[in-house]
Design a protein around this motif. Structure first.
Motif, PDB file in Angstrom:
ATOM      1  N   MET A  41       0.835  -1.201   0.000  1.00 25.03           N
ATOM      2  CA  MET A  41       0.000   0.000   0.000  1.00 25.03           C
ATOM      3  C   MET A  41       0.877   1.260   0.000  1.00 25.03           C
ATOM      4  O   MET A  41       1.931   1.278   0.616  1.00 25.03           O
ATOM      5  N   GLU A  42       0.409   2.290  -0.708  1.00 25.65           N
ATOM      6  CA  GLU A  42       1.198   3.526  -0.752  1.00 25.65           C
ATOM      7  C   GLU A  42       1.075   4.257   0.577  1.00 25.65           C
ATOM      8  O   GLU A  42      -0.023   4.394   1.115  1.00 25.65           O
ATOM      9  N   MET A  43       2.215   4.703   1.072  1.00 28.41           N
ATOM     10  CA  MET A  43       2.243   5.237   2.442  1.00 28.41           C
ATOM     11  C   MET A  43       2.908   6.613   2.509  1.00 28.41           C
ATOM     12  O   MET A  43       3.659   7.005   1.632  1.00 28.41           O
ATOM     13  N   LEU A  44       2.610   7.306   3.602  1.00 28.11           N
ATOM     14  CA  LEU A  44       3.386   8.490   3.977  1.00 28.11           C
ATOM     15  C   LEU A  44       4.106   8.095   5.270  1.00 28.11           C
ATOM     16  O   LEU A  44       3.464   7.673   6.233  1.00 28.11           O
ATOM     17  N   ILE A  45       5.421   8.199   5.237  1.00 29.90           N
ATOM     18  CA  ILE A  45       6.190   7.767   6.400  1.00 29.90           C
ATOM     19  C   ILE A  45       7.154   8.859   6.861  1.00 29.90           C
ATOM     20  O   ILE A  45       7.925   9.400   6.054  1.00 29.90           O
ATOM     21  N   ALA A  46       7.064   9.193   8.132  1.00 32.61           N
ATOM     22  CA  ALA A  46       8.067  10.087   8.733  1.00 32.61           C
ATOM     23  C   ALA A  46       8.754   9.275   9.811  1.00 32.61           C
ATOM     24  O   ALA A  46       8.098   8.654  10.648  1.00 32.61           O
ATOM     25  N   ASN A  47      10.075   9.248   9.734  1.00 32.46           N
ATOM     26  CA  ASN A  47      10.818   8.399  10.653  1.00 32.46           C
ATOM     27  C   ASN A  47      11.768   9.245  11.500  1.00 32.46           C
ATOM     28  O   ASN A  47      12.768   9.753  10.999  1.00 32.46           O
ATOM     29  N   LYS A  48      11.403   9.418  12.765  1.00 35.28           N
ATOM     30  CA  LYS A  48      12.224  10.179  13.735  1.00 35.28           C
ATOM     31  C   LYS A  48      12.679  11.532  13.177  1.00 35.28           C
ATOM     32  O   LYS A  48      13.875  11.863  13.209  1.00 35.28           O
ATOM     33  N   VAL A  49      11.736  12.260  12.641  1.00 39.63           N
ATOM     34  CA  VAL A  49      12.074  13.558  12.042  1.00 39.63           C
ATOM     35  C   VAL A  49      12.252  14.613  13.133  1.00 39.63           C
ATOM     36  O   VAL A  49      11.402  14.781  14.007  1.00 39.63           O
ATOM     37  N   THR A  50      13.392  15.291  13.096  1.00 39.46           N
ATOM     38  CA  THR A  50      13.568  16.432  14.004  1.00 39.46           C
ATOM     39  C   THR A  50      13.799  17.682  13.155  1.00 39.46           C
ATOM     40  O   THR A  50      14.282  17.609  12.022  1.00 39.46           O
ATOM     41  N   LYS A  51      13.388  18.806  13.711  1.00 35.60           N
ATOM     42  CA  LYS A  51      13.688  20.082  13.067  1.00 35.60           C
ATOM     43  C   LYS A  51      14.112  21.081  14.140  1.00 35.60           C
ATOM     44  O   LYS A  51      13.336  21.420  15.040  1.00 35.60           O
ATOM     45  N   ASN A  52      15.358  21.477  14.061  1.00 34.29           N
ATOM     46  CA  ASN A  52      15.844  22.523  14.963  1.00 34.29           C
ATOM     47  C   ASN A  52      16.042  23.785  14.147  1.00 34.29           C
ATOM     48  O   ASN A  52      16.897  23.822  13.257  1.00 34.29           O
ATOM     49  N   TYR A  53      15.251  24.806  14.454  1.00 33.61           N
ATOM     50  CA  TYR A  53      15.429  26.078  13.746  1.00 33.61           C
ATOM     51  C   TYR A  53      16.682  26.766  14.276  1.00 33.61           C
ATOM     52  O   TYR A  53      17.140  26.469  15.391  1.00 33.61           O
ATOM     53  N   LYS A  54      17.186  27.724  13.494  1.00 35.66           N
ATOM     54  CA  LYS A  54      18.432  28.416  13.871  1.00 35.66           C
ATOM     55  C   LYS A  54      18.297  29.138  15.200  1.00 35.66           C
ATOM     56  O   LYS A  54      19.282  29.372  15.902  1.00 35.66           O
ATOM     57  N   THR A  55      17.057  29.506  15.544  1.00 33.07           N
ATOM     58  CA  THR A  55      16.818  30.205  16.808  1.00 33.07           C
ATOM     59  C   THR A  55      17.050  29.297  18.012  1.00 33.07           C
ATOM     60  O   THR A  55      17.042  29.747  19.150  1.00 33.07           O
TER      61      THR A  55
END
Ligand code: ATP
Ligand code: MG
Length: 309
Positions: A1-15
Motif C-alpha cells: 500500500m502507498e504510504m506516507l512515512i516520517a521516521n524520527k524527524v527532528t527540526k531545529n530552527y536556527k533560533t
C-alpha cells in the motif's frame, strides 16, 4: 500500500527552537489525513518538510516511497500545496493566476484554461474570476488558492489550514469539494476546526510540542480514551466530584465529566434523582483533543481521590 512515512524527524530552527522532536508517523497515502494541534505544535513545520519546502535536521520521510530529501524534485512533480501564509498574486485576477500556475507546472494554455474553468466552477467562485485579486476579500483569496491546487493533477495535496478565514457556508462548500477530491488524491490537511477533521478525515493525528500524541480513525481514537462517556452538566449541579474519570470545568461555567460506563450510569442516576439538568453525548474530537493534550481548559483528574459522587 502507498504510504506516507516520517521516521524520527527532528527540526531545529536556527533560533534554537526544536519544532519537531523525533516525529514518527506512518499512514496510508490515500483519502484525507488531518493533523491537529495547538498553535506552535509543529504542524506547519512538518507540512513544509513533507512538501519539500524545508529541510529536516535529522530523520527521514517519504511519500509513495519517494524520499523528501534525496528525491525532492521527483516528489515536487506530484505535490501541490497551499501554505498557511500563502497568498495570491495581487495584481492578477484569479483566472490569470490559476492559469499561469498551471502553465508553469507544464500544462498547455488550452489545457490550463479548461482546468481553470472547471475548478472555478467547482468552488463556486466564477463570479470573481476576472476581478483583480487586490480587490478580493481574504476568504475568497484562500478559496482561489485551494482552487489552484485542485486544478492541478497532483496526486498529493497539502492544505495547511485551508478553512481559516472562511465563513461557515464557504467552509461547508470546501468540505464538499475535499470529499470529492479525496477519491483521486491524497490530501494532507491541518486544521484548527476539529469538526472539520472529524467529518472529513480518514485518519487523524494529534501533534503536541513536536511529537505525535495519538493517531487513528475517529473510532480508534475514541477507543484509546479510558473514559468514553461524556456527561455535561448544564446547571451548577455538582455537589461532589466524580469517583472515577476526568472532571473539566468549562470556561462557560458548565461542567463536563468523562468517565466509564458504570460510573456514568451511577452519576446520571444521581443527577436524575436530584433533578439536575444534564446531557450525555458521544465523545467529539474536541473532547478527545482536550483529553490528550489537556491544556486548553482546566482539567483535573480525580481518579483515586477520596471524594465520591
Ligand atoms: N522559521 C522559524 N524559525 C524559528 N522558529 C520557528 C520558525 N517557524 C516556526 N517556528 C517555531 O516552531 C514551532 C512550531 O511552529 P509551527 O509553525 O510548525 O506550528 P503550527 O503547529 O503550524 O502552529 P499554528 O497552529 O499556529 O500554525 C513554534 O514554536 C514556532 O514559533
Ligand atoms: Mg501552522
Amino acid at each position: 500500500m502507498e504510504m506516507l512515512i516520517a521516521n524520527k524527524v527532528t527540526k531545529n530552527y536556527k533560533t534554537g527552537k526544536n519544532a519537531l522532536k523525533s516525529f514518527t508517523l506512518s499512514v496510508p497515502a490515500k483519502g484525507i489525513f488531518a493533523l491537529i494541534g495547538r498553535n506552535g505544535a509543529g504542524k506547519t513545520t512538518l507540512v513544509r518538510i513533507l512538501a519539500t519546502q524545508l529541510s529536516l535536521t535529522s530523520g527521514s520521510a517519504n511519500i509513495f516511497g519517494i524520499d523528501v530529501t534525496k528525491d525532492a524534485a521527483r516528489l515536487r512533480d506530484i505535490i501541490a500545496s497551499v501554505p498557511q501564509d500563502g497568498n495570491v498574486v495581487r495584481w492578477l485576477t484569479p483566472r490569470q493566476f490559476i492559469t499561469s500556475y498551471l502553465m508553469w507546472r507544464g500544462f498547455t494554455r488550452k489545457e490550463a484554461n479548461i482546468r481553470t474553468e472547471k475548478s472555478l466552477k467547482e468552488l463556486k467562485i466564477e463570479k470573481y474570476a476576472d476581478v483583480l485579486s487586490v480587490h478580493l476579500s481574504g476568504g475568497i483569496r484562500r478559496k482561489v488558492l485551494v482552487c489552484m491546487v485542485m486544478a492541478t493533477d497532483a496526486k498529493i495535496i497539502f492544505l495547511d489550514e485551508p478553512s481559516t478565514g472562511l465563513d461557515p457556508i464557504s467552509r461547508e462548500e470546501l468540505w464538499k469539494v475535499l470529499i470529492k477530491l479525496k477519491k483521486n488524491h491524497f490530501i494532507f490537511l491541518t486544521t484548527h476546526y476539529l469538526e472539520e477533521a472529524e467529518r472529513l478525515a480518514d485518519k487523524i493525528g494529534i501533534i503536541e510540542d513536536g511529537k505525535l500524541m495519538a493517531l487513528g480513525t475517529m473510532d480508534e481514537l475514541v477507543k484509546k480514551i479510558k473514559y468514553p462517556y461524556n456527561i455535561k452538566i448544564l446547571s451548577d449541579g455538582i455537589d461532589r466530584k466524580p469517583k472515577l474519570g476526568v472532571f473539566i470545568k468549562g470556561i462557560d461555567g458548565h461542567y463536563q465529566i468523562m468517565t466509564t460506563e458504570k460510573e456514568a450510569k451511577r452519576i446520571s442516576k444521581n443527577l436524575i434523582d436530584r433533578g439536575v439538568k444534564f446531557s450525555m453525548n458521544p465523545l467529539t474530537l474536541d473532547d478527545i483533543f482536550y483529553y490528550i493534550v489537556k491544556k486548553p481548559i482546566e482539567v483535573d483528574n480525580y481518579e483515586n481521590k477520596e471524594e465520591h459522587y
